[in-house]
Design a protein around this motif. Structure first.
Motif, PDB file in Angstrom:
ATOM      1  N   VAL A  36      -9.946  10.726  -5.536  1.00  0.00           N
ATOM      2  CA  VAL A  36      -8.604  10.988  -5.010  1.00  0.00           C
ATOM      3  C   VAL A  36      -7.911   9.654  -4.764  1.00  0.00           C
ATOM      4  CG1 VAL A  36      -7.252  11.984  -3.130  1.00  0.00           C
ATOM      5  CG2 VAL A  36      -9.335  13.138  -3.924  1.00  0.00           C
ATOM      6  N   SER A  37      -6.723   9.500  -5.328  1.00  0.00           N
ATOM      7  CA  SER A  37      -5.920   8.307  -5.053  1.00  0.00           C
ATOM      8  C   SER A  37      -5.023   8.572  -3.848  1.00  0.00           C
ATOM      9  CB  SER A  37      -5.062   7.943  -6.269  1.00  0.00           C
ATOM     10  OG  SER A  37      -5.867   7.643  -7.387  1.00  0.00           O
ATOM     11  N   ILE A  38      -4.621   7.494  -3.177  1.00  0.00           N
ATOM     12  CA  ILE A  38      -3.741   7.625  -2.025  1.00  0.00           C
ATOM     13  C   ILE A  38      -2.518   6.736  -2.225  1.00  0.00           C
ATOM     14  CG2 ILE A  38      -4.938   5.806  -0.726  1.00  0.00           C
ATOM     15  CD1 ILE A  38      -4.356   7.406   1.828  1.00  0.00           C
ATOM     16  N   ALA A  39      -1.350   7.273  -1.905  1.00  0.00           N
ATOM     17  CA  ALA A  39      -0.106   6.516  -1.997  1.00  0.00           C
ATOM     18  C   ALA A  39       0.581   6.573  -0.636  1.00  0.00           C
ATOM     19  CB  ALA A  39       0.810   7.093  -3.081  1.00  0.00           C
ATOM     20  N   LEU A  40       0.809   5.418  -0.036  1.00  0.00           N
ATOM     21  CA  LEU A  40       1.417   5.339   1.297  1.00  0.00           C
ATOM     22  C   LEU A  40       2.876   4.939   1.160  1.00  0.00           C
ATOM     23  CD1 LEU A  40      -1.474   3.477   3.157  1.00  0.00           C
ATOM     24  CD2 LEU A  40      -1.089   5.952   2.938  1.00  0.00           C
ATOM     25  N   GLY A  41       3.748   5.739   1.747  1.00  0.00           N
ATOM     26  CA  GLY A  41       5.173   5.444   1.651  1.00  0.00           C
ATOM     27  C   GLY A  41       5.624   5.436   0.203  1.00  0.00           C
ATOM     28  N   ASN A  42       6.367   4.398  -0.158  1.00  0.00           N
ATOM     29  CA  ASN A  42       6.866   4.260  -1.517  1.00  0.00           C
ATOM     30  C   ASN A  42       5.973   3.393  -2.392  1.00  0.00           C
ATOM     31  OD1 ASN A  42       9.164   5.799  -0.950  1.00  0.00           O
ATOM     32  ND2 ASN A  42      10.260   4.018  -0.152  1.00  0.00           N
ATOM     33  N   ARG A  43       4.810   3.054  -1.905  1.00  0.00           N
ATOM     34  CA  ARG A  43       3.928   2.167  -2.652  1.00  0.00           C
ATOM     35  C   ARG A  43       3.202   2.901  -3.773  1.00  0.00           C
ATOM     36  NH1 ARG A  43       1.784  -2.805   0.364  1.00  0.00           N
ATOM     37  NH2 ARG A  43       3.512  -3.273   1.747  1.00  0.00           N
ATOM     38  N   SER A  44       2.729   2.117  -4.734  1.00  0.00           N
ATOM     39  CA  SER A  44       1.959   2.684  -5.834  1.00  0.00           C
ATOM     40  C   SER A  44       0.609   3.167  -5.322  1.00  0.00           C
ATOM     41  CB  SER A  44       1.757   1.635  -6.932  1.00  0.00           C
ATOM     42  OG  SER A  44       3.004   1.197  -7.437  1.00  0.00           O
ATOM     43  N   PRO A  45       0.012   4.142  -5.987  1.00  0.00           N
ATOM     44  CA  PRO A  45      -1.287   4.660  -5.534  1.00  0.00           C
ATOM     45  C   PRO A  45      -2.379   3.609  -5.611  1.00  0.00           C
ATOM     46  CG  PRO A  45      -0.246   6.156  -7.103  1.00  0.00           C
ATOM     47  CD  PRO A  45       0.536   4.893  -7.130  1.00  0.00           C
TER      48      PRO A  45
END
Length: 242
Positions: A36-45
């Protein structure tokens, strides 16, 4: 209690390890979802890691860096939803909104991709992107079940009942049956979500459900009128041939 997203590095075991749970306070592991990838806010995963869902919180741990991990308690998740709309986000994901103690104006700036250092206390959005998109509905259901285990505390003088769950079963209840005209929950571009508080989104969804129900009634009325008209035409044609 810590509000919002926080760094999580407490692991046990070899390799990537597993999160240390607060078993003294009844925390139990509910589900493990690898890749599972995670993306915080507008950042890339980030590169894929492993998602751990417990009875208290959501924990994501990097598979490559034992010092990299994030956690957020269910009480800090004001909303979670399934997103499959490519216009909203390129990859199908679990979209979440996070309550923070930071000021709203500061929170908007913190999610910018141009920031070199991410202030987790100001992150208000998190996306969890499984490599296997078919797992989204399962993850969503688990999120709902664990969120129900962590109801928002009710302060003195406040009325309960703000929590709401929007699921396919409840949608069928709202729309009154199995008619295809109102099965918009089967459209993969729609959001099916859960809110842990009294939010505008909850009101919007419910208004949409009522609108759909009214539209369904109008469709049934029109069908009834059309059937009567066809019957009158058939009777008239029958009399003419006689």
């Amino acid at each position: 209690m810590v509000i919002g997203l926080r760094q999580f590095m407490a692991r046990v075991g070899t390799g990537a390890g597993e999160p240390v749970l607060d078993t003294d306070n009844g925390e139990e592991l509910v589900h493990v979802q690898p890749s599972v990838s995670i993306a915080l806010g507008n950042r890339s995963p980030d590169t894929p890691g492993t998602l751990y869902i417990t009875t208290k919180q959501v924990v994501w741990l990097s598979d490559l860096d034992r010092a990299k991990g994030y956690a957020v308690g269910f009480l800090s998740l004001s909303l979670h939803a399934v997103s499959r709309d490519p216009e909203a986000y390129p990859s199908p994901c679990i979209y979440t909104q996070i309550e923070t103690e930071a000021d709203e104006d500061d929170s908007e700036d913190s999610d910018s991709e141009c920031n070199d250092v991410l202030d987790l206390s100001k992150v208000t959005e998190m996306r969890l992107i499984p490599s296997d998109a078919s797992q989204l509905d399962t993850l969503f259901q688990i999120f709902c079940e664990c969120a129900e285990l962590n109801p928002e505390p009710i302060e003195e003088g406040e009325e309960g009942g703000h929590n709401w769950v929007f699921s396919t079963d409840q949608l069928e209840d709202e729309t009154g049956g199995d008619d295809a005209e109102c099965h918009f929950h089967q459209n993969p571009t729609n959001l099916i979500g859960h809110s842990n508080g009294d939010h505008d989104l909850a009101r919007t969804v419910l208004e949409l459900s009522h609108f759909c129900k009214n539209l369904q009634l109008q469709i049934h009325d029109q069908r009834f009128e059309d059937a009567e008209e066809m019957e009158r035409v058939s009777d008239s044609s029958h009399h003419q041939h006689q």
